[in-house]
Design a protein around this motif. Structure first.
Motif, PDB file in Angstrom:
ATOM      1  N   VAL A   1      31.134  48.594  32.233  1.00 22.87           N
ATOM      2  CA  VAL A   1      29.890  49.143  32.760  1.00 22.87           C
ATOM      3  C   VAL A   1      29.925  49.048  34.283  1.00 22.87           C
ATOM      4  CG1 VAL A   1      27.367  49.032  32.676  1.00 22.87           C
ATOM      5  CG2 VAL A   1      28.695  48.213  30.738  1.00 22.87           C
ATOM      6  N   SER A   2      29.661  50.145  34.959  1.00 24.43           N
ATOM      7  CA  SER A   2      29.639  50.099  36.422  1.00 24.43           C
ATOM      8  C   SER A   2      28.254  49.644  36.862  1.00 24.43           C
ATOM      9  CB  SER A   2      29.947  51.480  37.004  1.00 24.43           C
ATOM     10  OG  SER A   2      28.859  52.334  36.784  1.00 24.43           O
ATOM     11  N   HIS A   3      28.125  49.335  38.157  1.00 23.99           N
ATOM     12  CA  HIS A   3      26.829  48.890  38.659  1.00 23.99           C
ATOM     13  C   HIS A   3      25.746  49.955  38.496  1.00 23.99           C
ATOM     14  CE1 HIS A   3      29.236  45.702  40.728  1.00 23.99           C
ATOM     15  NE2 HIS A   3      28.223  45.017  40.268  1.00 23.99           N
ATOM     16  N   ASP A   4      26.161  51.212  38.317  1.00 30.20           N
ATOM     17  CA  ASP A   4      25.147  52.253  38.096  1.00 30.20           C
ATOM     18  C   ASP A   4      25.017  52.634  36.614  1.00 30.20           C
ATOM     19  OD1 ASP A   4      27.360  53.803  37.689  1.00 30.20           O
ATOM     20  OD2 ASP A   4      26.733  55.435  39.020  1.00 30.20           O
TER      21      ASP A   4
ATOM     22  N   ASN B   1      30.966  39.480  31.726  1.00 30.11           N
ATOM     23  CA  ASN B   1      30.033  40.074  30.753  1.00 30.11           C
ATOM     24  C   ASN B   1      28.708  40.369  31.435  1.00 30.11           C
ATOM     25  OD1 ASN B   1      29.334  37.471  31.111  1.00 30.11           O
ATOM     26  ND2 ASN B   1      29.269  36.906  28.953  1.00 30.11           N
ATOM     27  N   ARG B   2      28.827  41.010  32.619  1.00 28.48           N
ATOM     28  CA  ARG B   2      27.610  41.179  33.408  1.00 28.48           C
ATOM     29  C   ARG B   2      26.533  42.020  32.736  1.00 28.48           C
ATOM     30  NH1 ARG B   2      30.644  44.146  38.480  1.00 28.48           N
ATOM     31  NH2 ARG B   2      31.447  45.899  37.310  1.00 28.48           N
ATOM     32  N   TYR B   3      26.955  43.058  31.976  1.00 29.51           N
ATOM     33  CA  TYR B   3      25.914  43.880  31.351  1.00 29.51           C
ATOM     34  C   TYR B   3      26.070  44.037  29.847  1.00 29.51           C
ATOM     35  CZ  TYR B   3      25.042  45.416  36.140  1.00 29.51           C
ATOM     36  OH  TYR B   3      24.776  45.459  37.473  1.00 29.51           O
TER      37      TYR B   3
ATOM     38  N   MET C   1      34.100  43.756  45.689  1.00 28.78           N
ATOM     39  CA  MET C   1      33.037  44.001  44.715  1.00 28.78           C
ATOM     40  C   MET C   1      32.104  45.089  45.238  1.00 28.78           C
ATOM     41  SD  MET C   1      32.153  40.370  42.988  1.00 28.78           S
ATOM     42  CE  MET C   1      30.989  41.094  41.868  1.00 28.78           C
ATOM     43  N   PHE C   2      31.562  45.868  44.342  1.00 30.49           N
ATOM     44  CA  PHE C   2      30.649  46.985  44.618  1.00 30.49           C
ATOM     45  C   PHE C   2      31.314  48.193  45.273  1.00 30.49           C
ATOM     46  CE2 PHE C   2      28.040  43.111  44.802  1.00 30.49           C
ATOM     47  CZ  PHE C   2      27.138  43.378  43.770  1.00 30.49           C
ATOM     48  N   SER C   3      32.656  48.212  45.337  1.00 31.56           N
ATOM     49  CA  SER C   3      33.323  49.353  45.982  1.00 31.56           C
ATOM     50  C   SER C   3      33.472  50.549  45.038  1.00 31.56           C
ATOM     51  CB  SER C   3      34.684  48.924  46.540  1.00 31.56           C
ATOM     52  OG  SER C   3      35.546  48.493  45.507  1.00 31.56           O
ATOM     53  N   GLY C   4      33.120  50.361  43.761  1.00 31.68           N
ATOM     54  CA  GLY C   4      33.170  51.496  42.829  1.00 31.68           C
ATOM     55  C   GLY C   4      34.415  51.540  41.959  1.00 31.68           C
ATOM     56  N   LYS C   5      35.061  50.401  41.774  1.00 37.88           N
ATOM     57  CA  LYS C   5      36.285  50.352  40.965  1.00 37.88           C
ATOM     58  C   LYS C   5      36.006  50.692  39.498  1.00 37.88           C
ATOM     59  CE  LYS C   5      37.069  46.050  42.035  1.00 37.88           C
ATOM     60  NZ  LYS C   5      35.859  45.863  42.877  1.00 37.88           N
ATOM     61  N   SER C   6      34.989  50.068  38.932  1.00 37.89           N
ATOM     62  CA  SER C   6      34.661  50.341  37.525  1.00 37.89           C
ATOM     63  C   SER C   6      34.230  51.786  37.357  1.00 37.89           C
ATOM     64  CB  SER C   6      33.555  49.413  37.032  1.00 37.89           C
ATOM     65  OG  SER C   6      34.007  48.075  37.079  1.00 37.89           O
ATOM     66  N   GLU C   7      33.437  52.269  38.306  1.00 35.56           N
ATOM     67  CA  GLU C   7      32.990  53.659  38.296  1.00 35.56           C
ATOM     68  C   GLU C   7      34.191  54.609  38.274  1.00 35.56           C
ATOM     69  OE1 GLU C   7      29.101  53.720  40.873  1.00 35.56           O
ATOM     70  OE2 GLU C   7      30.655  54.898  41.870  1.00 35.56           O
ATOM     71  N   GLU C   8      35.183  54.317  39.120  1.00 32.17           N
ATOM     72  CA  GLU C   8      36.378  55.160  39.228  1.00 32.17           C
ATOM     73  C   GLU C   8      37.208  55.078  37.945  1.00 32.17           C
ATOM     74  OE1 GLU C   8      37.033  57.450  41.226  1.00 32.17           O
ATOM     75  OE2 GLU C   8      39.148  57.843  40.819  1.00 32.17           O
TER      76      GLU C   8
ATOM     77  N   LYS D   1      36.253  51.102  49.368  1.00 34.29           N
ATOM     78  CA  LYS D   1      35.440  50.248  50.229  1.00 34.29           C
ATOM     79  C   LYS D   1      33.983  50.320  49.788  1.00 34.29           C
ATOM     80  CE  LYS D   1      39.075  50.568  53.172  1.00 34.29           C
ATOM     81  NZ  LYS D   1      40.248  51.427  52.898  1.00 34.29           N
ATOM     82  N   ALA D   2      33.257  49.240  50.055  1.00 34.48           N
ATOM     83  CA  ALA D   2      31.813  49.244  49.784  1.00 34.48           C
ATOM     84  C   ALA D   2      31.112  49.353  51.142  1.00 34.48           C
ATOM     85  CB  ALA D   2      31.423  47.958  49.060  1.00 34.48           C
ATOM     86  N   ILE D   3      29.794  49.203  51.148  1.00 35.23           N
ATOM     87  CA  ILE D   3      29.037  49.149  52.400  1.00 35.23           C
ATOM     88  C   ILE D   3      28.720  47.673  52.628  1.00 35.23           C
ATOM     89  CG2 ILE D   3      26.909  49.850  53.597  1.00 35.23           C
ATOM     90  CD1 ILE D   3      28.772  52.209  52.835  1.00 35.23           C
ATOM     91  N   CYS D   4      28.960  47.188  53.829  1.00 40.17           N
ATOM     92  CA  CYS D   4      28.713  45.777  54.124  1.00 40.17           C
ATOM     93  C   CYS D   4      27.240  45.450  53.871  1.00 40.17           C
ATOM     94  CB  CYS D   4      29.071  45.457  55.571  1.00 40.17           C
ATOM     95  SG  CYS D   4      28.650  43.754  56.005  1.00 40.17           S
ATOM     96  N   MET D   5      26.995  44.436  53.046  1.00 35.73           N
ATOM     97  CA  MET D   5      25.628  44.091  52.671  1.00 35.73           C
ATOM     98  C   MET D   5      24.923  43.261  53.733  1.00 35.73           C
ATOM     99  SD  MET D   5      26.569  43.560  48.752  1.00 35.73           S
ATOM    100  CE  MET D   5      25.483  44.069  47.452  1.00 35.73           C
ATOM    101  N   LYS D   6      25.651  42.841  54.788  1.00 34.18           N
ATOM    102  CA  LYS D   6      24.996  42.097  55.857  1.00 34.18           C
ATOM    103  C   LYS D   6      24.601  43.015  57.013  1.00 34.18           C
ATOM    104  CE  LYS D   6      24.962  37.810  58.335  1.00 34.18           C
ATOM    105  NZ  LYS D   6      25.755  36.716  58.908  1.00 34.18           N
TER     106      LYS D   6
HETATM  107  P1  ADP Z   1      33.015  47.498  41.374  1.00 40.12           P
HETATM  108  O1  ADP Z   1      33.637  47.720  40.012  1.00 40.12           O
HETATM  109  O2  ADP Z   1      33.975  47.819  42.504  1.00 40.12           O
HETATM  110  O3  ADP Z   1      32.402  46.123  41.540  1.00 40.12           O
HETATM  111  P2  ADP Z   1      31.017  49.366  40.449  1.00 40.12           P
HETATM  112  O4  ADP Z   1      31.790  50.607  40.072  1.00 40.12           O
HETATM  113  O5  ADP Z   1      30.585  48.485  39.326  1.00 40.12           O
HETATM  114  O6  ADP Z   1      31.829  48.548  41.559  1.00 40.12           O
HETATM  115  O7  ADP Z   1      29.700  49.786  41.244  1.00 40.12           O
HETATM  116  C1  ADP Z   1      29.724  50.685  42.331  1.00 40.12           C
HETATM  117  C2  ADP Z   1      28.276  51.103  42.630  1.00 40.12           C
HETATM  118  O8  ADP Z   1      27.541  49.980  43.076  1.00 40.12           O
HETATM  119  C3  ADP Z   1      28.119  52.118  43.727  1.00 40.12           C
HETATM  120  O9  ADP Z   1      28.307  53.443  43.304  1.00 40.12           O
HETATM  121  C4  ADP Z   1      26.668  51.886  44.157  1.00 40.12           C
HETATM  122  O10 ADP Z   1      25.782  52.603  43.327  1.00 40.12           O
HETATM  123  C5  ADP Z   1      26.442  50.407  43.871  1.00 40.12           C
HETATM  124  N1  ADP Z   1      26.395  49.522  45.051  1.00 40.12           N
HETATM  125  C6  ADP Z   1      25.637  48.404  45.123  1.00 40.12           C
HETATM  126  N2  ADP Z   1      25.845  47.768  46.295  1.00 40.12           N
HETATM  127  C7  ADP Z   1      26.757  48.491  46.997  1.00 40.12           C
HETATM  128  C8  ADP Z   1      27.391  48.351  48.295  1.00 40.12           C
HETATM  129  N3  ADP Z   1      27.121  47.322  49.104  1.00 40.12           N
HETATM  130  N4  ADP Z   1      28.284  49.286  48.676  1.00 40.12           N
HETATM  131  C9  ADP Z   1      28.540  50.318  47.865  1.00 40.12           C
HETATM  132  N5  ADP Z   1      27.992  50.513  46.656  1.00 40.12           N
HETATM  133  C10 ADP Z   1      27.105  49.613  46.203  1.00 40.12           C
END
Ligand code: ADP
Ligand code: ZN
Length: 196
Positions: free
Chosen positions: A55-58, A47-49, A16-23, A146-151
């Motif tokens: 919808v991506s996290h951004d 249905n997060r948003y 999660m948060f690795s940018g899959k939806s964004e990609e 990959k995402a950034i480790c949140m811990k």
């Molecule tokens: P996914 O579909 O993989 O869950 P999204 O495409 O919805 O991911 O969101 C990716 C975006 O989330 C990143 O571009 C960044 O803005 C944000 N983000 C929030 N937390 C993190 C994290 N720990 N590592 C990387 N990106 C993060």
């Protein structure tokens, strides 16, 4: 020799948060620009948003067809594709769909369609999530984000950490919890926790 098959399967995976939806959105916007007909499917449970969009996290978004994820839903998806006949098909949160999606996708690829699946490669236990392992093995192109480790906020996160009421989930907790107070974080291997 140079006569490449038109159909292909692309898988974009990662925690999660690795940018899959964004990609997925990035690639499908390019398909849209090229004027090709496309459809995006995504499960109703995410249905997060927004109910009718990926919808991506951004907050980037594209319209999507919302479906259930069971075997019957795969049949419904097949019917939608037969009716609309898109050249490109994208599926977000592919991990949630029933295994039959694999054979459905194989059929579309053999018909010359471009199929893109984004989803979690592993669940919170680090095990293959739903049809994703099978799809990764069958894919023409694979991207593991990959995402950034949140811990530790230092290493790359390859795993999804599940927290229930703020505590690491137990191995025996169900994979998909409906209506629970759970949350998720991206974590590196060192910081990933799973209670026995
Ligand atoms: P996914 O579909 O993989 O869950 P999204 O495409 O919805 O991911 O969101 C990716 C975006 O989330 C990143 O571009 C960044 O803005 C944000 N983000 C929030 N937390 C993190 C994290 N720990 N590592 C990387 N990106 C993060
Ligand atoms: Zn870490």
């Amino acid at each position: 020799m140079n006569d490449f098959h038109k159909g292909s399967l692309e898988v974009v995976c990662g925690p999660m948060f690795s940018g899959k939806s964004e990609e997925l959105i990035r690639r499908m916007k390019r398909v849209q620009i090229s004027g090709k007909k496309f459809i995006i499917f995504k499960p109703a449970l995410d249905n997060r948003y927004d109910a009718n969009h990926v919808v991506s996290h951004d907050q980037r978004k594209l319209e999507a067809v919302i479906t259930r994820t069971d075997t019957l839903a795969i049949k419904y998806i097949e019917d939608v594709v037969d009716k609309e006949n898109p050249e490109v098909i994208a599926i977000d949160e592919g991990n949630f769909y029933a295994m039959e999606i694999v054979f459905m996708i194989e059929k579309w690829v053999s018909e010359g369609k471009r199929v893109l699946v984004a989803g979690l490669d592993t669940n919170f236990r680090g095990e293959t999530f739903g049809p994703m392992g099978e799809l990764l093995a069958r894919a023409d192109y694979v991207d593991k984000l990959k995402a950034i480790c949140m811990k530790c906020k230092n290493r790359e996160a390859v795993m999804t950490q599940r927290l229930i009421n703020g505590l690491p989930a137990k191995r025996s907790d169900p994979t998909i919890l409906v209506g629970g107070f759970d949350s998720y974080e991206a974590r590196c291997r060192e910081c990933h926790e799973l209670l026995d």
